[in-house]
Design a protein around this motif. Structure first.
Motif, PDB file in Angstrom:
ATOM      1  N   LEU A 100      16.275  -4.948  -5.694  1.00  0.00           N
ATOM      2  CA  LEU A 100      15.324  -4.396  -6.664  1.00  0.00           C
ATOM      3  C   LEU A 100      15.135  -5.370  -7.820  1.00  0.00           C
ATOM      4  CD1 LEU A 100      13.502  -2.161  -7.706  1.00  0.00           C
ATOM      5  CD2 LEU A 100      15.529  -0.996  -8.603  1.00  0.00           C
ATOM      6  N   GLU A 101      16.205  -6.025  -8.233  1.00  0.00           N
ATOM      7  CA  GLU A 101      16.079  -7.032  -9.285  1.00  0.00           C
ATOM      8  C   GLU A 101      15.156  -8.167  -8.829  1.00  0.00           C
ATOM      9  OE1 GLU A 101      19.880  -7.218 -12.079  1.00  0.00           O
ATOM     10  OE2 GLU A 101      20.480  -7.360  -9.975  1.00  0.00           O
ATOM     11  N   LEU A 102      15.277  -8.563  -7.571  1.00  0.00           N
ATOM     12  CA  LEU A 102      14.374  -9.580  -7.030  1.00  0.00           C
ATOM     13  C   LEU A 102      12.928  -9.089  -7.102  1.00  0.00           C
ATOM     14  CD1 LEU A 102      14.951 -11.564  -3.723  1.00  0.00           C
ATOM     15  CD2 LEU A 102      12.708 -10.717  -4.367  1.00  0.00           C
ATOM     16  N   ALA A 103      12.690  -7.853  -6.672  1.00  0.00           N
ATOM     17  CA  ALA A 103      11.331  -7.299  -6.709  1.00  0.00           C
ATOM     18  C   ALA A 103      10.805  -7.250  -8.144  1.00  0.00           C
ATOM     19  CB  ALA A 103      11.318  -5.903  -6.094  1.00  0.00           C
ATOM     20  N   MET A 104      11.664  -6.887  -9.090  1.00  0.00           N
ATOM     21  CA  MET A 104      11.223  -6.743 -10.476  1.00  0.00           C
ATOM     22  C   MET A 104      10.843  -8.074 -11.114  1.00  0.00           C
ATOM     23  SD  MET A 104      11.168  -3.543 -10.988  1.00  0.00           S
ATOM     24  CE  MET A 104      10.821  -3.608 -12.733  1.00  0.00           C
ATOM     25  N   MET A 105      11.269  -9.189 -10.506  1.00  0.00           N
ATOM     26  CA  MET A 105      10.870 -10.491 -11.023  1.00  0.00           C
ATOM     27  C   MET A 105       9.452 -10.863 -10.603  1.00  0.00           C
ATOM     28  SD  MET A 105      14.131 -13.034 -10.996  1.00  0.00           S
ATOM     29  CE  MET A 105      13.183 -14.161 -12.050  1.00  0.00           C
ATOM     30  N   CYS A 106       8.884 -10.127  -9.659  1.00  0.00           N
ATOM     31  CA  CYS A 106       7.520 -10.415  -9.204  1.00  0.00           C
ATOM     32  C   CYS A 106       6.508  -9.863 -10.215  1.00  0.00           C
ATOM     33  CB  CYS A 106       7.286  -9.801  -7.832  1.00  0.00           C
ATOM     34  SG  CYS A 106       8.324 -10.516  -6.531  1.00  0.00           S
ATOM     35  N   ASP A 107       5.381 -10.533 -10.327  1.00  0.00           N
ATOM     36  CA  ASP A 107       4.331 -10.101 -11.253  1.00  0.00           C
ATOM     37  C   ASP A 107       3.565  -8.901 -10.714  1.00  0.00           C
ATOM     38  OD1 ASP A 107       4.559 -12.374 -13.223  1.00  0.00           O
ATOM     39  OD2 ASP A 107       4.148 -13.501 -11.393  1.00  0.00           O
ATOM     40  N   LEU A 108       3.444  -8.806  -9.393  1.00  0.00           N
ATOM     41  CA  LEU A 108       2.730  -7.716  -8.732  1.00  0.00           C
ATOM     42  C   LEU A 108       3.570  -7.247  -7.556  1.00  0.00           C
ATOM     43  CD1 LEU A 108      -0.712  -9.528  -8.664  1.00  0.00           C
ATOM     44  CD2 LEU A 108      -0.233  -7.506 -10.026  1.00  0.00           C
ATOM     45  N   LEU A 109       3.538  -5.936  -7.283  1.00  0.00           N
ATOM     46  CA  LEU A 109       4.291  -5.385  -6.156  1.00  0.00           C
ATOM     47  C   LEU A 109       3.389  -4.498  -5.309  1.00  0.00           C
ATOM     48  CD1 LEU A 109       7.702  -4.338  -7.793  1.00  0.00           C
ATOM     49  CD2 LEU A 109       7.307  -6.233  -6.212  1.00  0.00           C
ATOM     50  N   VAL A 110       3.327  -4.820  -4.024  1.00  0.00           N
ATOM     51  CA  VAL A 110       2.660  -3.972  -3.044  1.00  0.00           C
ATOM     52  C   VAL A 110       3.754  -3.416  -2.142  1.00  0.00           C
ATOM     53  CG1 VAL A 110       0.916  -3.835  -1.234  1.00  0.00           C
ATOM     54  CG2 VAL A 110       0.635  -5.458  -3.121  1.00  0.00           C
ATOM     55  N   ALA A 111       3.744  -2.113  -1.909  1.00  0.00           N
ATOM     56  CA  ALA A 111       4.810  -1.478  -1.150  1.00  0.00           C
ATOM     57  C   ALA A 111       4.290  -0.875   0.145  1.00  0.00           C
ATOM     58  CB  ALA A 111       5.481  -0.385  -1.977  1.00  0.00           C
ATOM     59  N   SER A 112       5.052  -1.046   1.190  1.00  0.00           N
ATOM     60  CA  SER A 112       4.829  -0.314   2.428  1.00  0.00           C
ATOM     61  C   SER A 112       5.185   1.147   2.208  1.00  0.00           C
ATOM     62  CB  SER A 112       5.712  -0.906   3.530  1.00  0.00           C
ATOM     63  OG  SER A 112       5.954   0.027   4.556  1.00  0.00           O
ATOM     64  N   GLU A 113       4.620   2.009   3.023  1.00  0.00           N
ATOM     65  CA  GLU A 113       4.993   3.421   2.979  1.00  0.00           C
ATOM     66  C   GLU A 113       6.467   3.622   3.292  1.00  0.00           C
ATOM     67  OE1 GLU A 113       2.422   4.962   5.987  1.00  0.00           O
ATOM     68  OE2 GLU A 113       3.184   3.545   7.498  1.00  0.00           O
ATOM     69  N   ARG A 114       7.103   2.613   3.893  1.00  0.00           N
ATOM     70  CA  ARG A 114       8.523   2.690   4.226  1.00  0.00           C
ATOM     71  C   ARG A 114       9.424   2.187   3.091  1.00  0.00           C
ATOM     72  NH1 ARG A 114       8.342  -0.120  10.254  1.00  0.00           N
ATOM     73  NH2 ARG A 114       6.696   1.214  11.144  1.00  0.00           N
ATOM     74  N   ALA A 115       8.839   1.684   2.036  1.00  0.00           N
ATOM     75  CA  ALA A 115       9.628   1.105   0.949  1.00  0.00           C
ATOM     76  C   ALA A 115      10.430   2.179   0.210  1.00  0.00           C
ATOM     77  CB  ALA A 115       8.715   0.373  -0.032  1.00  0.00           C
ATOM     78  N   ARG A 116      11.618   1.798  -0.229  1.00  0.00           N
ATOM     79  CA  ARG A 116      12.476   2.655  -1.047  1.00  0.00           C
ATOM     80  C   ARG A 116      13.135   1.759  -2.091  1.00  0.00           C
ATOM     81  NH1 ARG A 116      17.022   5.042   1.748  1.00  0.00           N
ATOM     82  NH2 ARG A 116      16.599   7.052   0.769  1.00  0.00           N
ATOM     83  N   PHE A 117      13.398   2.320  -3.252  1.00  0.00           N
ATOM     84  CA  PHE A 117      13.920   1.524  -4.352  1.00  0.00           C
ATOM     85  C   PHE A 117      15.131   2.225  -4.964  1.00  0.00           C
ATOM     86  CE2 PHE A 117       9.401   0.971  -3.874  1.00  0.00           C
ATOM     87  CZ  PHE A 117       9.209  -0.399  -3.945  1.00  0.00           C
TER      88      PHE A 117
END
Length: 236
Positions: A100-117
Motif C-alpha cells: 500500500l505504501e508503494l501504491a501511495m507513492m503513485c500520482d494516480l491509482l487505477v484499481a481492478s475490481e479485485r483490488a483490496r487495500f
C-alpha cells in the motif's frame, strides 16, 4: 526475473513479478525497482511509468520470509525512488502494508475490481517507515486513515473509490488498458508542464494553503520566464 518491463508508446509498464510470493518486496525486487525507475526518469523516450503486479496480487509488502531469515529491514527509505515523471499505479489485487505504501507513492491509482487495500503494520507490531502515516491521511482523511492504520482492516475496491484512495475502479481485464490510456493522455500534454506540475503538487502537498499558493505563483513565473511553448495554444 523479479521485475518485467514493456514499452507502450511513451509509457513504461513495470510489473512486479513474484506472483508465488504475492509480489513481496525482497531486497532483489527493491533494487530492481529503484534501478528501473531511475533509468526511466533519465530516458527521454519515457513520459510516464505504470506500475502493476503479476496476478493475483499487486504487492504483499516487505518479504517477511526474507526478513525473518536475515533480521534486517530493507535498506531503502521508500519502495520507489522519487522521479520527476508521473507514476500510475495499476492495482490488480491486494496492496498490503508496504504494498500500500508503494501504491501511495503513485500520482494516480487505477484499481481492478479485485483490488483490496490494507495497512497491517500495527497488527504485525511494526511502525510504517515509508510514509504511510503521512500520505494515507492526506488521501482519505484523518479518521479513515486512523481506522486503516490502527485496525488493519481491508478496504475493498468500491470503498477505496468512495473515500478517494483511487481514481477509478474497472473490470479486472480492463485494468491495464485503462492505466495505459491514462498514460497516453498524459503523454499528449506538454511534458515540461507535466513534470513541473508533478513537482509543484508534490512540494505543495504538505504546505499551508497560503504557502502552496505562493509556491505555485513563483513556479509559474519561473516557468513563463523560461519561454512559453505557444504552439499548443489554439491558433498557435
Amino acid at each position: 526475473m523479479v521485475l518485467e518491463t514493456a514499452t507502450h508508446g511513451r509509457a513504461l509498464l513495470v510489473t512486479l513479478n513474484r506472483p508465488q510470493q504475492r509480489n513481496a518486496l525482497s531486497a532483489e525486487l527493491l533494487a530492481a525497482l529503484h534501478a528501473t525507475l531511475r533509468a526511466a526518469d533519465a530516458d527521454d523516450a519515457v513520459d510516464v511509468v505504470v506500475v502493476t503486479g503479476a496476478d493475483p496480487a499487486f504487492c504483499g509488502g516487505v518479504d517477511t520470509g526474507e526478513l525473518a531469515r536475515t533480521g534486517v529491514m530493507p535498506e531503502y527509505t521508500s519502495p520507489l525512488p522519487v522521479i520527476g515523471k508521473p507514476l500510475i499505479g495499476a492495482v490488480n489485487g491486494a496492496a498490503v502494508t508496504g504494498g500500500l505504501e508503494l501504491a501511495m507513492m503513485c500520482d494516480l491509482l487505477v484499481a481492478s475490481e479485485r483490488a483490496r487495500f490494507a495497512d497491517t503494520h500495527a497488527r504485525l507490531g511494526f511502525l510504517p517507515g515509508w510514509g504511510q502515516s503521512a500520505r494515507l491521511p492526506r488521501a482519505v482523511g484523518d479518521r479513515r486513515a486512523a481506522e486503516m492504520l490502527l485496525t488493519g482492516r481491508f478496504v475493498e475496491a468500491p470503498e477505496a473509490l468512495a473515500i478517494g484512495l483511487v481514481n477509478a475502479v474497472v473490470p479486472h481485464d480492463e485494468l491495464l488498458d485503462r492505466a495505459l490510456a491514462m498514460a497516453a493522455a498524459i503523454s499528449d500534454c506538454g511534458q515540461a508542464a507535466v513534470r513541473a506540475t508533478v513537482a509543484l503538487m508534490r512540494e505543495g502537498a504538505g504546505l499551508p494553503l497560503a504557502e502552496a499558493l505562493a509556491l505555485e505563483r513563483t513556479a509559474a513565473l519561473r516557468f513563463q520566464g523560461e519561454g512559453l511553448d505557444t504552439s499548443r495554444l489554439p491558433g498557435g
